[in-house]
Scaffold this motif. Structure first.
Motif, PDB file in Angstrom:
ATOM      1  N   ALA A 121     174.422  57.499   2.995  1.00 50.46           N
ATOM      2  CA  ALA A 121     173.341  57.733   3.858  1.00 50.46           C
ATOM      3  C   ALA A 121     173.435  56.369   4.659  1.00 50.46           C
ATOM      4  N   ASP A 122     172.625  56.451   5.607  1.00 51.37           N
ATOM      5  CA  ASP A 122     172.510  55.493   6.585  1.00 51.37           C
ATOM      6  C   ASP A 122     171.383  54.681   5.852  1.00 51.37           C
ATOM      7  N   GLY A 123     171.475  53.216   6.461  1.00 49.70           N
ATOM      8  CA  GLY A 123     170.465  52.291   5.959  1.00 49.70           C
ATOM      9  C   GLY A 123     171.102  51.197   4.943  1.00 49.70           C
ATOM     10  N   PRO A 124     170.285  50.476   4.494  1.00 49.49           N
ATOM     11  CA  PRO A 124     170.738  49.219   3.530  1.00 49.49           C
ATOM     12  C   PRO A 124     171.288  49.978   2.348  1.00 49.49           C
ATOM     13  N   VAL A 125     172.053  49.074   1.524  1.00 50.39           N
ATOM     14  CA  VAL A 125     172.649  49.365   0.359  1.00 50.39           C
ATOM     15  C   VAL A 125     172.298  48.150  -0.925  1.00 50.39           C
ATOM     16  N   ALA A 126     172.691  48.386  -2.000  1.00 45.76           N
ATOM     17  CA  ALA A 126     172.296  47.546  -3.184  1.00 45.76           C
ATOM     18  C   ALA A 126     173.556  47.156  -3.601  1.00 45.76           C
ATOM     19  N   VAL A 127     174.015  45.660  -4.215  1.00 44.95           N
ATOM     20  CA  VAL A 127     174.947  45.283  -4.674  1.00 44.95           C
ATOM     21  C   VAL A 127     174.693  44.818  -6.073  1.00 44.95           C
ATOM     22  N   VAL A 128     175.628  44.994  -7.192  1.00 45.69           N
ATOM     23  CA  VAL A 128     175.460  44.670  -8.419  1.00 45.69           C
ATOM     24  C   VAL A 128     176.812  43.830  -8.802  1.00 45.69           C
ATOM     25  N   GLY A 129     176.946  42.661  -9.404  1.00 41.37           N
ATOM     26  CA  GLY A 129     177.780  42.031  -9.753  1.00 41.37           C
ATOM     27  C   GLY A 129     177.870  41.389 -11.278  1.00 41.37           C
ATOM     28  N   ALA A 140     176.710  37.547  -1.089  1.00 44.75           N
ATOM     29  CA  ALA A 140     176.532  38.670  -0.078  1.00 44.75           C
ATOM     30  C   ALA A 140     175.113  39.113   0.149  1.00 44.75           C
ATOM     31  N   ILE A 141     173.926  39.065  -0.494  1.00 45.83           N
ATOM     32  CA  ILE A 141     172.761  39.640   0.074  1.00 45.83           C
ATOM     33  C   ILE A 141     172.378  38.188   0.711  1.00 45.83           C
ATOM     34  N   GLY A 142     172.592  37.201   0.503  1.00 45.97           N
ATOM     35  CA  GLY A 142     172.213  36.014   1.440  1.00 45.97           C
ATOM     36  C   GLY A 142     172.998  36.122   2.853  1.00 45.97           C
ATOM     37  N   ALA A 143     174.112  36.542   2.665  1.00 39.69           N
ATOM     38  CA  ALA A 143     174.742  36.583   4.123  1.00 39.69           C
ATOM     39  C   ALA A 143     174.341  37.896   4.973  1.00 39.69           C
ATOM     40  N   PHE A 144     173.812  39.008   4.365  1.00 41.11           N
ATOM     41  CA  PHE A 144     173.577  40.355   5.105  1.00 41.11           C
ATOM     42  C   PHE A 144     172.201  40.839   4.437  1.00 41.11           C
ATOM     43  N   PRO A 145     170.991  39.962   4.539  1.00 44.94           N
ATOM     44  CA  PRO A 145     169.936  40.260   4.043  1.00 44.94           C
ATOM     45  C   PRO A 145     169.359  41.606   4.666  1.00 44.94           C
ATOM     46  N   GLU A 146     169.933  41.849   6.037  1.00 47.29           N
ATOM     47  CA  GLU A 146     169.486  43.088   6.566  1.00 47.29           C
ATOM     48  C   GLU A 146     170.165  44.213   6.299  1.00 47.29           C
ATOM     49  N   ARG A 147     171.189  44.246   5.543  1.00 45.35           N
ATOM     50  CA  ARG A 147     172.063  45.298   5.232  1.00 45.35           C
ATOM     51  C   ARG A 147     172.081  45.441   3.699  1.00 45.35           C
ATOM     52  N   LYS A 170     170.852  29.643   0.000  1.00 46.60           N
ATOM     53  CA  LYS A 170     170.438  30.964   0.862  1.00 46.60           C
ATOM     54  C   LYS A 170     169.560  31.750   0.584  1.00 46.60           C
ATOM     55  N   VAL A 171     168.867  31.674  -0.609  1.00 46.09           N
ATOM     56  CA  VAL A 171     167.729  32.257  -1.047  1.00 46.09           C
ATOM     57  C   VAL A 171     166.416  32.901   0.041  1.00 46.09           C
ATOM     58  N   GLY A 172     166.315  31.682   0.974  1.00 45.77           N
ATOM     59  CA  GLY A 172     165.368  31.634   1.928  1.00 45.77           C
ATOM     60  C   GLY A 172     165.691  32.939   2.984  1.00 45.77           C
ATOM     61  N   ARG A 173     166.845  33.496   3.165  1.00 45.12           N
ATOM     62  CA  ARG A 173     167.280  34.569   3.952  1.00 45.12           C
ATOM     63  C   ARG A 173     167.121  36.147   3.330  1.00 45.12           C
ATOM     64  N   ILE A 174     167.034  35.950   2.011  1.00 47.25           N
ATOM     65  CA  ILE A 174     166.808  37.460   1.127  1.00 47.25           C
ATOM     66  C   ILE A 174     165.445  37.942   1.615  1.00 47.25           C
TER      67      ILE A 174
END
Length: 259
Positions: A121-129, A140-147, A170-174
């Motif tokens: 699907a188009d749009g943002p994804v989730a990441v699990v680690g 990753a989420i700090g680097a790409f908060p829009e994605r 980098k949490v201020g970007r989330i």
């Protein structure tokens, strides 16, 4: 489920990865699965498949591809604590090489790969680690908060150190929602780091949950490891699926288990 090994071209080379999604046409929301230090193996494939069964397209890249294609090392002794330490020692140079700059470059490639798939699907994804994957998912989420709209980290380590490269800076970007599950008395994520992490998330007004799994050791989700904890693993699935179902809209959400 349909799972296959794929190659993802990055700025630094080619990462081997496992891609699994449900049967059918989709489109399925995307999930990045960031492995622990022991790499791509049957347990990772099993876990990625379980996520895919909920209605997601899951990409599990070999984060340590700079050292070669998976498997990078013999993991037959993973269940023995002494042999496990030896395995980690052999993997550590590659783990240290994967700094914020490298994981940012790689994550861009993984996100682009998912976006190019016709059944994602188009749009943002989730990441699990998991373990080191939790650390890198946080980066990753700090680097790409829009994605990346959601993060789940399980027994992640070194999330809030005093180093200038610490991911908590980098949490201020989330802008999405994050969940952290900490192993009890984890040498890789001691209480002072948990406190620092939570303070940073609070100060940045990030939507988050941070929980300690009492009695669970570092690596509690990995069934082939000595640290495996079945009740903690079960709880981790419950929390992960709550996060994914709340943050990633899916055309198949009405047919998911429990829906």
């Amino acid at each position: 489920m349909h799972g296959t090994m794929v190659d993802v071209r990055t700025e630094d080379g080619v990462a081997d990865a496992y891609l699994v999604r449900p049967a059918g046409a989709g489109p399925w929301p995307g999930v990045l699965f960031y492995m622990d230090a022991f790499g791509l193996r049957p347990r990772v494939f099993e876990m990625a498949g379980r996520i895919a069964a909920r209605g997601y397209a899951v990409l599990a890249p070999n984060l340590l591809y700079r050292g070669g294609r998976a498997p990078l090392i013999d993991l037959s002794g993973l269940g023995d604590p002494e042999q496990r330490r030896g395995i980690i020692g052999k993997m550590m140079p590659l783990i240290r090489e994967l700094d914020t700059a490298a994981i940012t470059r790689d994550t861009r490639a993984y996100l682009d790969f998912l976006a190019e798939q016709g059944d994602v699907a188009d749009g943002p994804v989730a990441v699990v680690g998991y373990c080191m994957g939790g650390t890198n998912a946080f980066r990753a989420i700090g680097a790409f908060p829009e994605r990346i709209v959601a993060l789940a980290s399980f027994h992640g380590g070194q999330l809030a150190t005093e180093e200038p490269d610490s991911p908590h800076l980098k949490v201020g970007r989330i802008t999405g929602e994050v969940y952290f599950a900490h192993a009890d008395h984890d040498h890789a994520m001691p209480q002072e780091q948990i406190d620092r992490l939570e303070a940073a998330l609070d100060a940045a007004d990030v939507r988050f949950r941070s929980e300690i799994y009492a009695g669970a050791a570092h690596g509690f989700t990995m069934s082939e490891a000595a640290a495996y904890d079945a009740p903690a693993e079960s709880r981790h699935w419950e929390k992960l699926f709550e996060l994914l179902d709340d943050t990633l809209p899916s055309q198949s959400s009405s047919s998911r288990p429990g829906k």
